[in-house]
Design a protein around this motif. Structure first.
Motif, PDB file in Angstrom:
ATOM      1  N   PRO A 198       0.776  -1.360  -0.083  1.00  8.72           N
ATOM      2  CA  PRO A 198      -0.086  -0.046   0.023  1.00  8.72           C
ATOM      3  C   PRO A 198       0.883   1.287   0.145  1.00  8.72           C
ATOM      4  O   PRO A 198       0.623   2.148  -0.779  1.00  8.72           O
ATOM      5  CB  PRO A 198      -0.731  -0.093   1.352  1.00  8.72           C
ATOM      6  N   LEU A 199       1.850   1.262   0.653  1.00  7.10           N
ATOM      7  CA  LEU A 199       2.795   2.382   0.634  1.00  7.10           C
ATOM      8  C   LEU A 199       3.367   2.694  -0.542  1.00  7.10           C
ATOM      9  O   LEU A 199       3.473   3.730  -1.086  1.00  7.10           O
ATOM     10  CB  LEU A 199       3.839   2.080   1.774  1.00  7.10           C
ATOM     11  N   MET A 200       3.668   1.740  -1.455  1.00  9.09           N
ATOM     12  CA  MET A 200       4.192   1.904  -2.697  1.00  9.09           C
ATOM     13  C   MET A 200       3.255   2.484  -3.628  1.00  9.09           C
ATOM     14  O   MET A 200       3.530   3.335  -4.614  1.00  9.09           O
ATOM     15  CB  MET A 200       5.036   0.634  -3.141  1.00  9.09           C
ATOM     16  N   ALA A 201       1.972   1.937  -3.299  1.00  8.55           N
ATOM     17  CA  ALA A 201       0.824   2.388  -4.491  1.00  8.55           C
ATOM     18  C   ALA A 201       0.610   3.972  -4.119  1.00  8.55           C
ATOM     19  O   ALA A 201       0.519   4.672  -5.033  1.00  8.55           O
ATOM     20  CB  ALA A 201      -0.272   1.606  -3.982  1.00  8.55           C
ATOM     21  N   GLY A 202       0.746   4.501  -2.989  1.00  7.99           N
ATOM     22  CA  GLY A 202       0.806   5.904  -2.538  1.00  7.99           C
ATOM     23  C   GLY A 202       1.838   6.692  -3.340  1.00  7.99           C
ATOM     24  O   GLY A 202       1.925   7.677  -3.709  1.00  7.99           O
ATOM     25  N   LEU A 203       2.971   5.918  -3.193  1.00  6.84           N
ATOM     26  CA  LEU A 203       4.463   6.545  -3.705  1.00  6.84           C
ATOM     27  C   LEU A 203       4.385   6.496  -5.283  1.00  6.84           C
ATOM     28  O   LEU A 203       5.557   7.277  -5.463  1.00  6.84           O
ATOM     29  CB  LEU A 203       5.528   6.225  -2.934  1.00  6.84           C
ATOM     30  N   LEU A 204       3.735   5.908  -5.899  1.00  7.71           N
ATOM     31  CA  LEU A 204       4.008   5.590  -7.290  1.00  7.71           C
ATOM     32  C   LEU A 204       3.940   6.911  -8.163  1.00  7.71           C
ATOM     33  O   LEU A 204       4.879   6.855  -9.014  1.00  7.71           O
ATOM     34  CB  LEU A 204       2.906   4.378  -7.870  1.00  7.71           C
ATOM     35  N   PRO A 205       3.123   7.614  -8.006  1.00  8.35           N
ATOM     36  CA  PRO A 205       3.125   8.886  -8.764  1.00  8.35           C
ATOM     37  C   PRO A 205       4.589   9.851  -8.722  1.00  8.35           C
ATOM     38  O   PRO A 205       4.975  10.324  -9.415  1.00  8.35           O
ATOM     39  CB  PRO A 205       1.980   9.790  -8.470  1.00  8.35           C
TER      40      PRO A 205
END
Length: 457
Positions: A198-205
């Motif tokens: 989930p953390l990477m999903a938020g940091l992806l952009p």
């Protein structure tokens, strides 16, 4: 430690880092990612990623909370997205070793960090939705849980658990030891690994912006036909718009036939001719029957107008902040090919004139560069095949096959594929895919008799 031991440890540590640095550098130099070493911006970005990962992981390893897995897994996913699996694997192996010695923990920590990073790299494929990252986090957490418990058993950490009542004589009984601490810590480390998804999903952009990479998520957003540039293209140059849509479908299938990135090619094809919207009436797909702007122009001037759509499209894409890889498609889809029609016209006029000046091919070639990737080469062939197929009177399967064969061989003999690493086997697969797709588009249809309308009585 006495100062002499500190000095020895420092020298040994620097020697290890130097060896790992040279090993990773040699590996990158021998792969297709050598631009990471030659491009100073890319190199500094790579080193910054490594430095941040090491510093944060070492600091967290010294904290009682022991959450060094989080920066390690996040760095592994970012390295995979930015540099590919091969570079990410060698990079994360080196970083796991540096973190282990930097935090002064035993080698079992290295095994845990390396296994978590390797699992993240191997599971992190093409991210078409954010659920994929949740799946990666879940699978990595299972790997971490299993690895931690296995290492604990092998290194004897089960002795730290809670023991049941032993024999009356007070002798130790290993079978009665319940590794509660070990299992509790294993689940805690697994929870850290799961949170990375989930953390990477938020940091992806942010990662896509910093490292100039595009996941399938961002490419799907770019392929939305409501994009401002595509709406303008549809309004100003509808023929070019339809041509781009057709080329996108052809190129995506052809790219996937050789294992290339089909979605990336599709997005590049959609935008590859946006420069034509500035002077749409000078391109045949936008011209009305009987009206040709080039009839009143010299071949040299017509060539300049035709060639200019590449530079205009690239400038327009940069102004709208399209990714660099999409801009590369715009600049490379014609390579340094010859504008044959106007070159022949110029040669014919030169022969008919009294001076008979020699016409230079260089004045009638696109500025390039040549395709630098297999995806760009696929787009070049697909765009040329789609345009030429529209000129066929009866596009039968055999004629389409001959057409695609001629186009591909002409590009090959002209040296257009010299810099993209495309093999002859891959070129053959591309031709087969294009013939199959074009045949499906121009398939035969049943001619129905004219319908007559009944007169109402």
């Amino acid at each position: 430690m006495p100062w002499i031991l500190q000095l020895q440890r420092l020298i040994a540590f620097l020697g290890m880092i130097t060896a790992l640095y040279l090993l990773c550098g040699a590996f990158i130099h021998q792969t297709n990612s050598r631009h990471l070493l030659s491009n100073s911006k890319e190199f500094l970005r790579l080193m910054a990623l490594c430095l941040v990962c090491i510093v944060v992981a070492v600091l967290l390893a010294q904290d009682p909370f022991r959450a060094e897995l989080i920066p390690t897994i996040l760095c592994a996913i970012i390295a995979t997205l930015a540099y590919g699996r091969a570079v990410a694997l060698i990079l994360m192996t080196a970083l796991s070793m540096v973190v282990t010695f930097g935090a002064r923990v035993d080698l079992s920590e290295f095994i845990l960090l390396a296994s978590a990073a390797a699992a993240s790299i191997l599971l992190c494929g093409r991210i078409r939705n954010r659920t994929r990252l949740i799946y990666v986090g879940l699978c990595v957490s299972i790997v971490v849980l299993s690895t931690y418990i296995g290492l604990g058993v092998l290194t004897g950490q089960e002795a730290g658990g809670v023991a049941s009542d032993g024999p009356a004589n007070g002798a130790s009984n290993v079978s009665s030891v319940m590794p509660v601490r070990l299992i509790t810590e294993a689940f805690r480390q697994a929870a850290f690994a799961f949170l990375c998804g989930p953390l990477m999903a938020g940091l992806l952009p942010i990662v896509e912006k910093l490292f100039d990479v595009q996941t399938d998520l961002s490419l799907l957003e770019l392929s939305d036909m409501s994009h401002p540039l595509l709406r303008q293209l549809a309004q100003r140059a509808p023929g070019t718009y339809n041509h781009s849509i057709s080329v996108a479908a052809l190129a995506e299938s052809a790219a996937e036939s050789i294992g290339a990135h089909g979605l990336l090619v599709r997005v590049g094809a959609i935008f590859h001719d946006i420069g034509k919207m500035f002077k749409p009436n000078y391109f045949v797909e936008n011209q009305v029957a009987g009206a040709n702007r080039h009839d009143s122009l010299q071949p040299g001037m017509s060539t300049l107008i035709i060639i200019a759509h590449v530079k205009d499209g690239a400038d327009l894409a940069r102004r709208h902040r399209l990714p660099k890889r999409i801009v590369d498609f715009i600049e490379q889809h014609h390579g340094t090919t010859l504008v044959e029609y106007f070159f022949r016209q110029a040669s014919k006029k030169s022969e008919e004139s009294e001076e008979k000046d020699e016409v230079s091919e260089s004045n009638f070639r696109y500025p390039g560069p040549k395709p630098q990737t297999r995806e760009a080469a696929v787009l070049m062939i697909a765009a040329a095949a789609e345009s030429a197929s529209r000129a066929l009177v009866e596009p039968t399967a055999s004629r389409l096959q001959n057409l695609v064969e001629q186009i591909a061989m002409k590009k090959l003999l002209d040296g257009q594929f010299d810099e993209c690493g495309l093999t002859l086997l891959e070129l053959d697969l591309i031709k087969r895919s294009l013939v199959k797709s074009l045949t499906a588009i121009y398939h035969g249809r049943i001619k129905y008799p004219e319908q007559t309308t009944a007169n109402a009585s």
